[in-house]
Design a protein around this motif. Structure first.
Motif, mmCIF file in Angstrom:
data_model
loop_
_atom_site.group_PDB
_atom_site.id
_atom_site.type_symbol
_atom_site.label_atom_id
_atom_site.label_comp_id
_atom_site.label_asym_id
_atom_site.label_seq_id
_atom_site.Cartn_x
_atom_site.Cartn_y
_atom_site.Cartn_z
ATOM 1 N N ALA A 30 -9.646 -16.875 28.483
ATOM 2 C CA ALA A 30 -9.653 -18.903 28.338
ATOM 3 C C ALA A 30 -10.781 -18.653 28.904
ATOM 4 C CB ALA A 30 -8.759 -19.552 28.609
ATOM 5 N N PHE A 58 -6.193 -22.700 27.432
ATOM 6 C CA PHE A 58 -7.355 -23.082 26.330
ATOM 7 C C PHE A 58 -8.592 -24.193 27.507
ATOM 8 C CE2 PHE A 58 -4.096 -26.234 26.793
ATOM 9 C CZ PHE A 58 -4.886 -27.148 26.778
ATOM 10 N N ILE A 70 -10.350 -24.260 32.705
ATOM 11 C CA ILE A 70 -9.422 -23.910 31.838
ATOM 12 C C ILE A 70 -7.571 -24.429 32.556
ATOM 13 C CG2 ILE A 70 -10.661 -21.714 31.108
ATOM 14 C CD1 ILE A 70 -8.057 -20.560 32.914
#
Length: 79
Positions: A30, A58, A70
């Protein structure tokens, strides 16, 4: 604490007990690739117990072209 130092502190490894390289961990994917990632693996938690976990990470963007960090969510498998 740097990302790799934090994730390495849990000794992440595959279900076959092989070390999980940083570039294969969801949080690193990510962060580096700016895309979501999910994986199941084994860690040693802070209390010294081995646990199977699932992790989804993500990237976060303030704007379409402004990466700000993230989010990584993890949970015990089979709990």
């Amino acid at each position: 604490m740097p990302l790799d130092e934090w994730t390495t502190s849990f000794s992440p490894r595959t279900p076959e007990s092989e070390p999980l390289p940083a570039h294969e961990r969801p949080a690193r994917i990510a962060f580096d690739e700016r895309r979501p990632a999910h994986q199941q693996f084994v860690i040693t938690s802070g209390d010294g117990v081995e646990r199977e976990v699932a992790v989804t990470a993500f990237p976060l963007f303030a704007h379409a072209d402004e990466f700000v960090g993230i989010i990584a969510v993890f949970w015990r498998e089979g709990a």
